[in-house]
Design a protein around this motif. Structure first.
Motif, PDB file in Angstrom:
ATOM      1  N   ALA A 184       2.838  13.310 -19.584  1.00  0.00           N
ATOM      2  CA  ALA A 184       3.598  12.234 -18.931  1.00  0.00           C
ATOM      3  C   ALA A 184       4.552  11.582 -19.930  1.00  0.00           C
ATOM      4  CB  ALA A 184       2.648  11.195 -18.343  1.00  0.00           C
ATOM      5  N   ILE A 185       4.067  11.332 -21.135  1.00  0.00           N
ATOM      6  CA  ILE A 185       4.925  10.690 -22.143  1.00  0.00           C
ATOM      7  C   ILE A 185       6.100  11.591 -22.486  1.00  0.00           C
ATOM      8  CG2 ILE A 185       5.006   9.988 -24.576  1.00  0.00           C
ATOM      9  CD1 ILE A 185       2.360   8.593 -24.145  1.00  0.00           C
ATOM     10  N   ILE A 199      12.669   7.746 -13.566  1.00  0.00           N
ATOM     11  CA  ILE A 199      11.349   7.797 -14.185  1.00  0.00           C
ATOM     12  C   ILE A 199      10.294   8.236 -13.171  1.00  0.00           C
ATOM     13  CG2 ILE A 199       9.532   6.358 -15.212  1.00  0.00           C
ATOM     14  CD1 ILE A 199      11.849   4.878 -16.664  1.00  0.00           C
ATOM     15  N   TRP A 200      10.323   7.674 -11.963  1.00  0.00           N
ATOM     16  CA  TRP A 200       9.386   8.099 -10.916  1.00  0.00           C
ATOM     17  C   TRP A 200       9.527   9.604 -10.687  1.00  0.00           C
ATOM     18  CZ3 TRP A 200       6.308   5.751  -6.738  1.00  0.00           C
ATOM     19  CH2 TRP A 200       5.996   4.393  -6.972  1.00  0.00           C
ATOM     20  N   GLU A 201      10.789  10.048 -10.621  1.00  0.00           N
ATOM     21  CA  GLU A 201      11.049  11.471 -10.344  1.00  0.00           C
ATOM     22  C   GLU A 201      10.476  12.345 -11.455  1.00  0.00           C
ATOM     23  OE1 GLU A 201      12.194  12.754  -7.575  1.00  0.00           O
ATOM     24  OE2 GLU A 201      11.899  14.731  -8.517  1.00  0.00           O
ATOM     25  N   SER A 202      10.603  11.872 -12.699  1.00  0.00           N
ATOM     26  CA  SER A 202      10.144  12.683 -13.838  1.00  0.00           C
ATOM     27  C   SER A 202       8.632  12.904 -13.776  1.00  0.00           C
ATOM     28  CB  SER A 202      10.522  12.017 -15.162  1.00  0.00           C
ATOM     29  OG  SER A 202       9.703  10.895 -15.423  1.00  0.00           O
ATOM     30  N   LEU A 203       7.944  12.033 -13.079  1.00  0.00           N
ATOM     31  CA  LEU A 203       6.487  12.140 -12.994  1.00  0.00           C
ATOM     32  C   LEU A 203       6.034  12.659 -11.629  1.00  0.00           C
ATOM     33  CD1 LEU A 203       5.711   8.800 -14.857  1.00  0.00           C
ATOM     34  CD2 LEU A 203       5.381  11.104 -15.733  1.00  0.00           C
ATOM     35  N   SER A 204       6.978  13.151 -10.832  1.00  0.00           N
ATOM     36  CA  SER A 204       6.641  13.508  -9.446  1.00  0.00           C
ATOM     37  C   SER A 204       5.601  14.616  -9.358  1.00  0.00           C
ATOM     38  CB  SER A 204       7.899  13.893  -8.667  1.00  0.00           C
ATOM     39  OG  SER A 204       8.510  15.007  -9.291  1.00  0.00           O
ATOM     40  N   GLU A 205       5.620  15.535 -10.315  1.00  0.00           N
ATOM     41  CA  GLU A 205       4.626  16.616 -10.241  1.00  0.00           C
ATOM     42  C   GLU A 205       3.222  16.064 -10.400  1.00  0.00           C
ATOM     43  OE1 GLU A 205       7.282  20.052 -12.251  1.00  0.00           O
ATOM     44  OE2 GLU A 205       5.109  20.234 -12.595  1.00  0.00           O
ATOM     45  N   LEU A 206       3.081  15.191 -11.353  1.00  0.00           N
ATOM     46  CA  LEU A 206       1.767  14.580 -11.581  1.00  0.00           C
ATOM     47  C   LEU A 206       1.326  13.775 -10.364  1.00  0.00           C
ATOM     48  CD1 LEU A 206       2.156  13.421 -15.282  1.00  0.00           C
ATOM     49  CD2 LEU A 206       0.531  15.092 -14.432  1.00  0.00           C
ATOM     50  N   GLY A 236      -0.480   7.925 -10.882  1.00  0.00           N
ATOM     51  CA  GLY A 236       0.279   7.125  -9.926  1.00  0.00           C
ATOM     52  C   GLY A 236       0.694   5.808 -10.513  1.00  0.00           C
ATOM     53  N   PHE A 237       1.707   5.197  -9.911  1.00  0.00           N
ATOM     54  CA  PHE A 237       2.170   3.892 -10.351  1.00  0.00           C
ATOM     55  C   PHE A 237       1.340   2.811  -9.676  1.00  0.00           C
ATOM     56  CE2 PHE A 237       5.776   4.735 -12.955  1.00  0.00           C
ATOM     57  CZ  PHE A 237       6.236   5.982 -12.553  1.00  0.00           C
ATOM     58  N   MET A 238       0.907   1.869 -10.499  1.00  0.00           N
ATOM     59  CA  MET A 238       0.052   0.789 -10.002  1.00  0.00           C
ATOM     60  C   MET A 238       0.898  -0.310  -9.372  1.00  0.00           C
ATOM     61  SD  MET A 238      -2.520  -0.997 -12.613  1.00  0.00           S
ATOM     62  CE  MET A 238      -3.256  -2.558 -12.267  1.00  0.00           C
ATOM     63  N   ILE A 282       0.827  -1.202   0.000  1.00  0.00           N
ATOM     64  CA  ILE A 282       0.000   0.000   0.000  1.00  0.00           C
ATOM     65  C   ILE A 282       0.865   1.257   0.000  1.00  0.00           C
ATOM     66  CG2 ILE A 282      -1.549   1.360   1.475  1.00  0.00           C
ATOM     67  CD1 ILE A 282      -2.998  -0.688  -0.262  1.00  0.00           C
ATOM     68  N   ILE A 283       2.004   1.203   0.687  1.00  0.00           N
ATOM     69  CA  ILE A 283       2.901   2.354   0.705  1.00  0.00           C
ATOM     70  C   ILE A 283       3.313   2.700  -0.728  1.00  0.00           C
ATOM     71  CG2 ILE A 283       5.178   3.167   1.452  1.00  0.00           C
ATOM     72  CD1 ILE A 283       4.768   1.588   4.042  1.00  0.00           C
ATOM     73  N   ARG A 284       3.580   1.666  -1.530  1.00  0.00           N
ATOM     74  CA  ARG A 284       3.913   1.895  -2.935  1.00  0.00           C
ATOM     75  C   ARG A 284       2.713   2.460  -3.689  1.00  0.00           C
ATOM     76  NH1 ARG A 284       5.572   0.203  -8.218  1.00  0.00           N
ATOM     77  NH2 ARG A 284       7.761  -0.370  -8.314  1.00  0.00           N
ATOM     78  N   ALA A 285       1.528   1.923  -3.390  1.00  0.00           N
ATOM     79  CA  ALA A 285       0.318   2.420  -4.062  1.00  0.00           C
ATOM     80  C   ALA A 285       0.066   3.888  -3.698  1.00  0.00           C
ATOM     81  CB  ALA A 285      -0.894   1.577  -3.684  1.00  0.00           C
ATOM     82  N   LEU A 286       0.525   4.290  -2.514  1.00  0.00           N
ATOM     83  CA  LEU A 286       0.427   5.684  -2.093  1.00  0.00           C
ATOM     84  C   LEU A 286       1.568   6.519  -2.664  1.00  0.00           C
ATOM     85  CD1 LEU A 286      -1.821   4.641  -0.295  1.00  0.00           C
ATOM     86  CD2 LEU A 286      -0.724   5.677   1.669  1.00  0.00           C
ATOM     87  N   GLN A 287       2.363   5.891  -3.538  1.00  0.00           N
ATOM     88  CA  GLN A 287       3.441   6.552  -4.295  1.00  0.00           C
ATOM     89  C   GLN A 287       4.624   6.987  -3.420  1.00  0.00           C
ATOM     90  OE1 GLN A 287       2.781   6.433  -7.811  1.00  0.00           O
ATOM     91  NE2 GLN A 287       1.065   5.311  -6.915  1.00  0.00           N
TER      92      GLN A 287
END
Lengths: 336, 375, 461
Positions: free
Chosen positions: C241-242, C290-297, C304-306, A270-275
Motif C-alpha cells: 500500500a505504501i 489515492i483511493w484509486e491507487s489502493l483500489s485493488e486492495l 479500506g478507508f476508515m 456507511i456507504i463510505r465505510a463500504l468504500q
C-alpha cells in the motif's frame, strides 16, 4: 431464528423491497427472481451490492423482514459489505471486556441510555432533561450496527447479556438516546423472537412529552429545517409522528423536499465505510442540494453518526447542522 | 489532594499560548532557566518532596516565583492540567507548614495578619477620601476595595474612578469601615489556615451587615470571593456592573478619540473566563478604536504581579513580565493600555517608566476611560 | 578552580545567565526519558555567537566538557552531561534572522523553537511552512535537524536534515565557520555545490561543534489540508500500500499507526495519508487518485478507508499532534520512551512482529507510530513504551523493552535514530571498521581536547 414469512412474499406482486431500492436499479421482473433466490438461500447480486441502508424493511408493506434476511444471508455466505480490517475495527469497538463494568452512576428511572456516545452526556443538560439519570457504556450498546458489516450473528450473541444488564438493574422503562438502540429492542428483537423485559421508550417520545410539560416556556423558533432520517429509523417508522409533533411545538417547518420520509437518502457514512466513494459523494451532494433547493436553514439530525458524516458538507452549503435535542433546547433557551 | 507530580512529562506545551507565538509563562520568560518553567518547577517540587533535593533559597524562589497566571493550566495537553496550579499551591502549603517560606513571603503574610495589608502600613496611610465615603448600611451594593485600593496609589485612583461612576449613575452603595483581606494572594501562597480565617471573617461581616451584592475593584478579590462567598452573595467585578449600567442607559458615554488596547487580567480572564465584558465597555465609547495585542484573552501574557509578586517582585529585571507586556502593547500603536485590575495598573505603569515609554503609551484603568468620556 | 570558571562564565554571559545552583543542575542532569541522570557543573545560557565562542575557548583551555542543548526532548539523554562540565542551553539565541520568501528559506538561531517558527511563518507568509515534527512546540528547530529528525514534509522531501541551506558553527577549538552559500554570499540558499561540510555537524550530537545559526528550506503551504486513514490487517500488504501511495506523489505526509488500545485499533494497522490543496477541487483530485491507487486492495477486501469522527480527524490534523505527547500519560505516569528505527519500508512486518513480541515478553503495553521518508526510501518505525515514573517495575520493563527494540532494529537491518550512548556503542560495534575509523579521525581532528559532549560517538579502536 429470523421469523421470516415466505408466504408473504409469494403473495407480493410489487416487490417494493427491491424495486424501491435507491441504490440498485431493479425492475419488477428482476425483483421477483432475486427475492426467490434470497428466500431459497442462494447467491444474488443483491447480497453483494446492498449498501445496508435498512430502507427495504420500511418499504415492505407486508410486515416481512427483507433486510434482516439479506444480512443473515450475507453472513452465511461470507459476503462482507466492507473490507475485513474495517469490519474488525467495528467488532473490536464494542467488545465487552473484563474491566468494563456497567456504569449506572446511581441511575434511577427515568433513565436514558447513551450507549457509545459519552460525548453527548454534557449536552443532556438543562430543563429539558431535568430529573433524568444517564447510563453510558459498552454494556448497553445494542450492537445493531453489525447489520452494516455482515455480522448479524454478533448482535444475537451479545444482545442477551445487554438485555440482562438492563433488566438486572430493575429498569422497567428505558429511554434510548439513539434510534438504533430503540429499534433493536423493538423491531429487531421482535423479528428474532428475543424477549425484552423492559419497555423501550424512543427519544422522540421523551422529548415530546417533556416539551409539552414545558409548553409555556417554548419560544417558537420560526425556522425552516431539513430533517435527515437515519437508517435505523426505517425499522420503527411508527414513532415518527412524535417528531412532527415536536416540530409543531417548537415552531419549525420541516420543509417538503424530495429526499425526506420514505424517500430519504443515506447520510453516506456507511456507504463510505463500504468504500463506495463515488456513490458517497453523489448521495451527499444530492441530499444537500435538495436541502438548499427547499431553502432549509437548519439540517436536523437524530443520529450522531449521520451528524459526523454529513455536517461538514451541510455547513459548507451554508446550512446549520444541529442535533434534534439541541434544536429543542434552543426553543427553550432564554437568550436569542 | 493527591499530588501526582510524577505525571508531568516536561514536554513544554505549558510554556506557550495557544498559537505558540512566544513564551507565555512569566517566570520562564523572565529567567529562561528550565527550572523556572512550569514543568521544571513541578519536577523540582517532586525532587524536594522525594527527599532528593534540600530546601534552599533558590528552590524557594523558584516555587514562589510562579505568579498563578494559569497559562500552564490553559495549555498543558494532559488530563491533569486543571490541577497544576493546585499542586504548586500545595507545595507552598508544605513549605509554609515547615516554616520554609522566603523572608519576603513571610513578611507579606505577617503584615497581613498584623496590619491588614501586605506592606505593613498603618491605617493612617489609607486613601484620604475613604473617610468621606458612605459606610455600608443596607444599600444595594457593598463596594469591596481591598488593600491595593486602600493603600497603593494606582489602586486608590482606580477605586476613586469606580466610585465616581457609581455616584454618577445614582447607584446606592457603601464601603466597609474595616476590611478583612479578601485572601486571594494568601490562598495562592498556600497559607490555607489564614485564608479560611479571612474568608470566615468576611462572610460573618457580610451576614451581619445584611450584604446582598458585592462589587470588587480587584479581580483578585473577585476570584477569592467567588470561591467562598459566591453561593450566598452575588459577587461582581466592577466591569460587569459598569457594562450593566451602560446597557441600561444609566451611564451615557461621549467621545474619546484614542486607540486603546486592553490587557486581560489573569484573575478575571483565565481564572474566571471574563474576556468580553471589559471589551464591550470600551467599544461603547464612541471614537475609541480598540486594537488587540498579539497575546489576548486566554492567551494574555501576565503582568507578573499575581501571587503576591506585586509586593515581593521576584520577577523584576530588564525583562520583567510587565516590561515585556508594555513592549507588546506599544507594538499595537495604541496610545492607551486599558487595565481592569489595580495590580496590573501598578505593575504596567511602573514598567512604562522603566522602559522610558512615558508619553508614548499611557496605562489607564477602564473606570478612568469611562469617567473621562461619561457625560 | 570551579569558582574561577564560574567567574569567567559570568564575565562572558552575565550573572543572571550562569547557574551552579543545584536546582538547575538537577533539572539539566536528566531528561524525560530513562537515561541515568548525570549532573553538570554549570548551566550557561549564551545570547550571541561571540559568547558561545568565548565559552568554547574557555572550555578548551580548562578542558571542561561542553554539551549544547535545545529543549532536551530527544528522550535518549543526548543532552545529559555524561562527563559533567557545562550544559549550554541555547534557547536565549532565539531570533529569526531572515525570511526570504522568493528563495523559500529562513535563517534562524539555534534556540528558535518549532512553535515560534510555525507561528512566525503563519503570520508573515502563510503560503510557506517548514517540515514540522510531532514534537511539542517547545522543541528547537535546530535540535531536531541536528538529530536527523523528520516532519510532516518528510515523505515529500526527505529527512528534515536534508532541508538545510546553510550553517554557522562554532568549532570545538573556538573558530566560527559558515557552511554553504552563506560562506561567500549574503544569501543562505544552499549548501551545494560546495563540498558538503554540513555533514560534519548533522547527526553528530554536538560532538563536532555547536551550530549557532541555520538556514532552512521552506515549502509551499496550501490552504486546505485533510487526512484519510487506510486500515489493513496484513503488514505485508501495508508495504504494498505504501509503495502505491508514494507512487501517486499526491500525499504530503504518510504515517503509520498500530496499537492495542483503544480496542478499536487492536489487530489492525493504519496508514495516515495527508493531502493538501489550495482548492476543494485540488484536494478531491488528490484524494481520488489515492483511493484509486489502493483500489485493488479495496476490491480484495484487504484494506479500506476508515470513516473518521470529527474529534478524531481534528486530532490527526492538529499541527503538531498533541495526541502523541499524551502517550506519556497512558499509564498516568508521565513517561514514554521509544526506539525510533530507520528501516526499509519492506521491513515493516518484521519490525511490527518484533514490537509485539518484545511487549508481550516484557508484559508491557506498547504503541507504534511511523512515518514514511521520501518516496518510501525508508521509514521511521517507533517502538514506543509508556511507563509510570512512580512505578519502578514499569520503568524496568520499559527500559528492557527499549533495549531489546534497539537490538531488534539492528537485527533486521535498520539503523536506530537518535540513539543514546549505549545504543551508539551498539551501532559502532556493528559498523564497518573503516567507517568507524573515519568517524574517530574526524572527531579527533575537530575536537582534539575531547570536550564536546563526551560520551557520545566514542570511537574505541
Amino acid at each position: 431464528m429470523l421469523q421470516f414469512n415466505k408466504s408473504l412474499c409469494e403473495n407480493c406482486y410489487t416487490y417494493d423491497c427491491l424495486t424501491k431500492c435507491q441504490y440498485m436499479e431493479i425492475d419488477v421482473e428482476t425483483a421477483s427472481e432475486e427475492i426467490k433466490r434470497l428466500i431459497n438461500g442462494e447467491d444474488s447480486f443483491v447480497l453483494h451490492n446492498c449498501v445496508t441502508c435498512y430502507a427495504c424493511e420500511e418499504y415492505c408493506k407486508k410486515g416481512n423482514h427483507p433486510f434482516y434476511l439479506i444480512t443473515d444471508l450475507q453472513e452465511k455466505k461470507g459476503i462482507l459489505p466492507a473490507p475485513k480490517p474495517i469490519v474488525k475495527q467495528w467488532i473490536n469497538l464494542a467488545i465487552p471486556t473484563k474491566k468494563d463494568i456497567p456504569h449506572f452512576y446511581g441511575a434511577e428511572e427515568p433513565v436514558i441510555s447513551l450507549c457509545l456516545f459519552p460525548e453527548y452526556v454534557k449536552t443532556l443538560q438543562g430543563k429539558l432533561f431535568e430529573g433524568l439519570s444517564l447510563v453510558v457504556g459498552r454494556y448497553f450498546f445494542c450492537q445493531l450496527v453489525y447489520l452494516h458489516f455482515g455480522k448479524p450473528s454478533l448482535i444475537r450473541e451479545r444482545l442477551p447479556k445487554i438485555i440482562e444488564n438492563i433488566a438486572n438493574h430493575g429498569f422497567k422503562e428505558v429511554i434510548f438516546f439513539h434510534d438504533e438502540c430503540y429499534s433493536t429492542f423493538t423491531s429487531y428483537a421482535n423479528a428474532y423472537g428475543i424477549d425484552v423485559p423492559f419497555r423501550p421508550i424512543h427519544f422522540f417520545e421523551y422529548l415530546y412529552n417533556r416539551l409539552k410539560e414545558l409548553k409555556g416556556e417554548i419560544r417558537p423558533l420560526n425556522v425552516k429545517i431539513a430533517y435527515q432520517r437515519n437508517c435505523s429509523t426505517r425499522l420503527t417508522p411508527e414513532k415518527e409522528h412524535y417528531l412532527d409533533k415536536i416540530f409543531d411545538l417548537i415552531g419549525v417547518e420541516r420543509v417538503e423536499r424530495k429526499y425526506d420520509r420514505e424517500n430519504a437518502l443515506c447520510c453516506g457514512g456507511i456507504i463510505r465505510a463500504l468504500q463506495k466513494y463515488d456513490l458517497f459523494v453523489d448521495v451527499q451532494k444530492r441530499n444537500v442540494e435538495d436541502m438548499i433547493k427547499a431553502k432549509a436553514e437548519y439540517c436536523v439530525f437524530n443520529c450522531p453518526a449521520c451528524y459526523s458524516s454529513l455536517s461538514e458538507r451541510v455547513t459548507k452549503a451554508g446550512i446549520k447542522p444541529i442535533m434534534l435535542h439541541e434544536l429543542c433546547k434552543l426553543a427553550l433557551s432564554k437568550e436569542g | 489532594m493527591m499530588l501526582e507530580l510524577h505525571r508531568c512529562f516536561r514536554c513544554g506545551w505549558c510554556k506557550y499560548p495557544s498559537g505558540f507565538e512566544d513564551y507565555n509563562c512569566p517566570s520562564y520568560a523572565r529567567f529562561r532557566f528550565e527550572s523556572y518553567s512550569p514543568g521544571g518547577r513541578l519536577w523540582l517540587m517532586r525532587g524536594w518532596l522525594n527527599g532528593e533535593l534540600d530546601w534552599s533559597d533558590r528552590l524557594s524562589q523558584i516555587i514562589f516565583s510562579c505568579v498563578a497566571c494559569k497559562n500552564c493550566v490553559e495549555n498543558c495537553r494532559m488530563d491533569f492540567r486543571e490541577e497544576i496550579l493546585d499542586w504548586i499551591i500545595s507545595a507552598r502549603s508544605k513549605a509554609v507548614e515547615r516554616g520554609l517560606v522566603p523572608p519576603k513571603v513571610r513578611d507579606f503574610l505577617e503584615n497581613l495578619m498584623k496590619y491588614g495589608n501586605p506592606w505593613g502600613l498603618p491605617k493612617s496611610k489609607q486613601a484620604s477620601w475613604l473617610g468621606e465615603m458612605e459606610r455600608f448600611s443596607g444599600q444595594d451594593f457593598l463596594v469591596y476595595l481591598g488593600c491595593e485600593c486602600r493603600y497603593e496609589e494606582r489602586g486608590t485612583e482606580m477605586a476613586w474612578n469606580v466610585i465616581e461612576i457609581l455616584k454618577k449613575a445614582g447607584i446606592s452603595f457603601g464601603v466597609l469601615d474595616d476590611e478583612s483581606c479578601d485572601g486571594n494572594e494568601v490562598l495562592m501562597l498556600g497559607e490555607r489556615g489564614l485564608f479560611e480565617e479571612l474568608a470566615s471573617k468576611n462572610l460573618q461581616k457580610f451576614r451581619e451587615l445584611g450584604v446582598k451584592r458585592i462589587v470588587t475593584i480587584s479581580p483578585h478579590a473577585y476570584n477569592a470571593m467567588k470561591k467562598y462567598a459566591g453561593i450566598k452573595f452575588e459577587i461582581m467585578h466592577f466591569t460587569q456592573l459598569l457594562l450593566d449600567l451602560i446597557r441600561k442607559g444609566k451611564l451615557s458615554l461621549s467621545k474619546l478619540d484614542s486607540t486603546v488596547t486592553y490587557h486581560d487580567p489573569c484573575f478575571l480572564g483565565r481564572h474566571n473566563r471574563i474576556y468580553e465584558d471589559p471589551r464591550k465597555i470600551l467599544r461603547a465609547v464612541s471614537g475609541l478604536k480598540l486594537v488587540e495585542m498579539r497575546m489576548n484573552r486566554e492567551n494574555a501574557f501576565c503582568c507578573g504581579g499575581g501571587s503576591g509578586n506585586f509586593v515581593f517582585d521576584f520577577l523584576s529585571g530588564s525583562d520583567s513580565p510587565a516590561r515585556l507586556r508594555i513592549r507588546e502593547a506599544l507594538d499595537t500603536n495604541a496610545e492607551i493600555l486599558a487595565v481592569a485590575c489595580p495590580i496590573c495598573k501598578a505593575m504596567l505603569e511602573d514598567a512604562t517608566k522603566t522602559e522610558g515609554l512615558e508619553g508614548k503609551i499611557e496605562v489607564r484603568d477602564i473606570a478612568e476611560i469611562v469617567l473621562s468620556s461619561a457625560k | 578552580m570551579k569558582e574561577e570558571i564560574y567567574k569567567a562564565l559570568i564575565e562572558i554571559v552575565g550573572e543572571e545567565f550562569v547557574s551552579n545552583k543545584k536546582e538547575e543542575l538537577y533539572i539539566y542532569s536528566r531528561d524525560s526519558g530513562l537515561s541515568d541522570p548525570s549532573f553538570p557543573d554549570f548551566v550557561v545560557m549564551p545570547k550571541t555567537v561571540e559568547e558561545v565562542q568565548k565559552i568554547v575557548q574557555l572550555a578548551n583551555r580548562e578542558k571542561i566538557p561542553v554539551v549544547p542543548a535545545g529543549a532536551s526532548l530527544t528522550l535518549s539523554g543526548l543532552t545529559i552531561p555524561h562527563k559533567r562540565g557545562i550544559v549550554l542551553d541555547m534557547r536565549r539565541m532565539d531570533r529569526i534572522l531572515e525570511l526570504n520568501r522568493r528563495g523559500r528559506y529562513v535563517v534562524i538561531e539555534a534556540g528558535v523553537t518549532q512553535g515560534k517558527l510555525q507561528s512566525f511563518l503563519e503570520k508573515n507568509c502563510p503560503d510557506l511552512c517548514h517540515s514540522l515534527p510531532e514534537a511539542p512546540p517547545s522543541a528547537t528547530v535546530v535540535g531536531n535537524i541536528l538529530i536527523h529528525g523528520q516532519g510532516n514534509l518528510t515523505q515529500s522531501y526527505g529527512f528534515n536534515s536534508s532541508m538545510v541551506t546553510g550553517l554557522e558553527v562554532v568549532l570545538p577549538t573556538g573558530q566560527i565557520c559558515r557552511i554553504g552559500s552563506c560562506s561567500l554570499s549574503p544569501y543562505w540558499f544552499s549548501i551545494e555545490p560546495l563540498p558538503y561540510l554540513a555533514g560534519l555537524f548533522l547527526g553528530w550530537f554536538g560532538t563536532t561543534g555547536i551550530v549557532t545559526k541555520l538556514g532552512l528550506k521552506l515549502f509551499p503551504k496550501k490552504k486546505l489540508r485533510d487526512v484519510e486513514l487506510f486500515v489493513l490487517e496484513d503488514p505485508n500488504l501495508l508495504v504494498e500500500a505504501i509503495y502505491r501511495i508514494t507512487h501517486t506523489e499526491m500525499a504530503e505526509d504518510v504515517t503509520t499507526i498500530a496499537q492495542p488500545y483503544p480496542l478499536m485499533y487492536r489487530g489492525t494497522i493504519m496508514i495516515g495519508i495527508y493531502i493538501t490543496g489550495d482548492t476543494e477541487e485540488e484536494l478531491e483530485f488528490k484524494r481520488r487518485i489515492i483511493w484509486e491507487s489502493l483500489s485493488e486492495l479495496i476490491k480484495a477486501k484487504e484494506g479500506g478507508f476508515m470513516a473518521l469522527m470529527p474529534e478524531m480527524k481534528k486530532g490527526l490534523l492538529e499541527k503538531p499532534m498533541s495526541g502523541l505527547t499524551r502517550t506519556a500519560d497512558i499509564l498516568k505516569g508521565g513517561g514514554f520512551v521509544y526506539c525510533g528505527a530507520i528501516i526499509p519500508v519492506e521491513k515493516f512486518p518484521d519490525a511490527l512482529r518484533k514490537l509485539v513480541e518484545i511487549a508481550e515478553k516484557n508484559d508491557t503495553t506498547y504503541a507504534h507510530s511511523g512515518r514514511v521518508i521520501g518516496r518510501g526510501h525508508c521509514m521511521m518505525f517507533a517502538f514506543a513504551f509508556p511507563f509510570n515514573r512512580n512505578d519502578s517495575e514499569s520503568i524496568k520493563k520499559a527500559k528492557k523493552a527499549l533495549r531489546e527494540s534497539y537490538a531488534a532494529t539492528l537485527e533486521i537491518g535498520g539503523v536506530p535514530w537518535k540513539p543514546g550512548v549505549e545504543e551508539q556503542d551498539m551501532i559502532l560495534e556493528k559498523m564497518d571498521r573503516g567507517t568507524v575509523e573515519l568517524m574517530g579521525r574526524i572527531r579527533g581532528l575537530l575536537d582534539p581536547n575531547g570536550i564536546m559532549n563526551p560520551g557520545n560517538w566514542e570511537v574505541r579502536l
